[in-house]
Scaffold this active site. Structure first.
Site, PDB file in Angstrom:
ATOM      1  N   HIS A   1     -14.658   0.839   0.672  1.00  0.00           N
ATOM      2  CA  HIS A   1     -13.531  -0.061   0.929  1.00  0.00           C
ATOM      3  C   HIS A   1     -12.335   0.650   1.552  1.00  0.00           C
ATOM      4  O   HIS A   1     -11.215   0.138   1.505  1.00  0.00           O
ATOM      5  CB  HIS A   1     -13.130  -0.774  -0.357  1.00  0.00           C
TER       6      HIS A   1
ATOM      7  N   ARG B   1       1.182   1.733  -3.613  1.00  0.00           N
ATOM      8  CA  ARG B   1      -0.056   2.251  -4.202  1.00  0.00           C
ATOM      9  C   ARG B   1      -0.204   3.746  -3.911  1.00  0.00           C
ATOM     10  O   ARG B   1      -0.660   4.515  -4.748  1.00  0.00           O
ATOM     11  CB  ARG B   1      -1.266   1.511  -3.626  1.00  0.00           C
TER      12      ARG B   1
ATOM     13  N   TYR C   1       0.819  -1.216   0.000  1.00  0.00           N
ATOM     14  CA  TYR C   1       0.000   0.000   0.000  1.00  0.00           C
ATOM     15  C   TYR C   1       0.856   1.272   0.000  1.00  0.00           C
ATOM     16  O   TYR C   1       0.409   2.314  -0.488  1.00  0.00           O
ATOM     17  CB  TYR C   1      -1.003  -0.027   1.158  1.00  0.00           C
TER      18      TYR C   1
ATOM     19  N   GLY D   1     -17.909   1.785 -14.152  1.00  0.00           N
ATOM     20  CA  GLY D   1     -16.608   1.185 -13.884  1.00  0.00           C
ATOM     21  C   GLY D   1     -16.610   0.037 -12.912  1.00  0.00           C
ATOM     22  O   GLY D   1     -15.565  -0.295 -12.342  1.00  0.00           O
ATOM     23  N   THR D   2     -17.752  -0.589 -12.685  1.00  0.00           N
ATOM     24  CA  THR D   2     -17.798  -1.739 -11.791  1.00  0.00           C
ATOM     25  C   THR D   2     -18.526  -2.896 -12.458  1.00  0.00           C
ATOM     26  O   THR D   2     -19.553  -2.706 -13.110  1.00  0.00           O
ATOM     27  CB  THR D   2     -18.479  -1.401 -10.446  1.00  0.00           C
TER      28      THR D   2
END
Length: 227
Positions: free
Chosen positions: A105, A57, A54, A171-172
């Protein structure tokens, strides 16, 4: 009074900004197994690996900019009461100009205690050090909702979708639950649009499909909703 418009966004909206999606690469995310870097079990197995992942990221996100799809979502705010419900952990909706955002999330630019996600703090794009401590003395971890954990913002997202006059899904793939189930909380009279260049799984609701990538589809829909 403005109509309530809810945008449910997923990885596809940020992909055009250069952020890779793990579902497009056979369950690998930046060459990692998803179970190793995006599950609570992975954290307990190897917190250093997850922390490093992460951190990378976050560094990547610092070099990334919102695209036209993010900006067009924000540009709907003068016309509608817009709330974004996103599955993404990036901050591109914020930087694109949206003002009401629910992160299902978690958020890459925040950290918290591993002891029940307490002591949430904004860290921007800086790395988290190995064994860095939260104020309660527990290890500092990314403020992410991993597989195997509850989704604490789900109830708030349901309440928002239940009031929607218009729902835009962009976009999902609608494959990740519980987020994928939000669609079915929309009122029966709500207008529902799905923007995705790929075939989306069958939906037992009356929806309008726009089979385009996020930037193109949002421009088509923006023009329609503001004319």
């Amino acid at each position: 009074m403005k109509k309530k418009l809810v945008v449910l966004s997923g990885a596809g909206i940020s992909a055009e900004s250069g952020i890779k999606t793990f579902r497009d690469s056979d369950g690998l995310w930046e060459n990692y197994n998803v179970e190793d870097v995006a599950s609570i079990d992975g954290w307990y197995r190897d917190p250093d690996l997850v922390t490093d992942f992460y951190n990378a990221r976050r560094a990547e996100l610092a070099k990334t900019s919102p695209n036209d799809a993010h900006k067009l979502v924000a540009a709907l705010e003068p016309y509608y009461d817009v709330t974004v419900v996103t599955q993404n952990i990036d901050d591109l909706h914020e930087r694109g100009g949206s003002t009401k955002i629910i992160h299902l999330h978690g958020e890459a630019t925040k950290a918290c205690s591993e002891n029940g996600k307490r002591f949430v703090q904004a860290i921007g794009y800086r790395p988290i050090a190995h064994n860095e401590k939260a104020p309660d003395g527990a290890r500092l971890r990314p403020f992410i909702v991993w597989f195997g954990e509850a989704v604490p913002m789900m109830d708030e997202a349901v309440k928002v979708v239940e009031q929607a006059d218009i729902l835009i899904i962009v976009g999902t793939s609608l494959n990740v639950y519980p987020a994928a189930g939000l669609l079915y909380y929309a009122p029966s009279q709500a207008q529902i649009y799905v923007i995705d260049p790929k075939d989306v799984q069958p939906i037992s609701r009356n929806v309008t499909f726009i089979k385009e990538k996020a930037t193109v589809g949002m421009k088509i829909l923006f023009d329609e909703l503001t004319k």
